[in-house]
Motif scaffolding. Structure first.
Motif, short mmCIF file in Angstrom:
data_model
loop_
_atom_site.label_atom_id
_atom_site.label_comp_id
_atom_site.label_asym_id
_atom_site.label_seq_id
_atom_site.Cartn_x
_atom_site.Cartn_y
_atom_site.Cartn_z
N LEU A 1 -6.43 2.41 4.67
CA LEU A 1 -6.14 0.98 4.64
C LEU A 1 -4.81 0.67 5.33
N ILE B 1 0.74 4.14 -2.69
CA ILE B 1 0.47 5.54 -2.31
C ILE B 1 1.54 6.46 -2.89
N LEU C 1 0.82 -1.21 0.00
CA LEU C 1 0.00 0.00 0.00
C LEU C 1 0.86 1.26 0.00
N GLU D 1 -7.97 7.13 0.85
CA GLU D 1 -8.55 5.79 1.03
C GLU D 1 -7.46 4.76 1.33
N ASN D 2 -6.36 4.85 0.62
CA ASN D 2 -5.26 3.91 0.85
C ASN D 2 -4.52 4.18 2.15
N CYS E 1 -11.32 1.35 -11.07
CA CYS E 1 -11.79 0.68 -9.86
C CYS E 1 -13.21 0.17 -10.05
N LYS F 1 -8.39 9.00 -3.42
CA LYS F 1 -7.87 7.63 -3.53
C LYS F 1 -6.64 7.44 -2.64
#
Length: 82
Positions: free
Chosen positions: A61, A24, A20, A57-58, A41, A54
């Motif tokens: 995560l 990123i 990730l 969002e990562n 996506c 996005k």
């Protein structure tokens, strides 16, 4: 799937967090260079463009991966039972 089923939680969360972070960084570089990238996506019909949402969002995560890494509650993990 291994992380969901509780197999080698620390190793798998480290692998996921690493991937990730690389994603990123690559995504941020593309955004800063002004590249117009279609997200792709969820389906080919989506025309959503890649943006800072996005990246956020990562990052979320990554935070979840860190929680999985540092969380000591292994109630349902297979590691505990081996």
């Amino acid at each position: 799937l291994l992380l969901i089923f509780g197999v080698k939680i620390k190793a798998n969360s480290t692998l996921i967090i690493s991937m990730l972070i690389v994603f990123i960084v690559a995504l941020s570089i593309a955004i800063l260079q002004g590249l117009d990238i279609n997200c792709g996506c969820y389906s080919a019909l989506s025309e959503r463009k890649v943006g800072w949402s996005k990246v956020a969002e990562n990052v979320g995560l990554v935070v979840l991966g860190l929680i999985a890494f540092f969380n000591e509650a292994r109630r349902f993990a297979f590691e505990k039972n081996l």
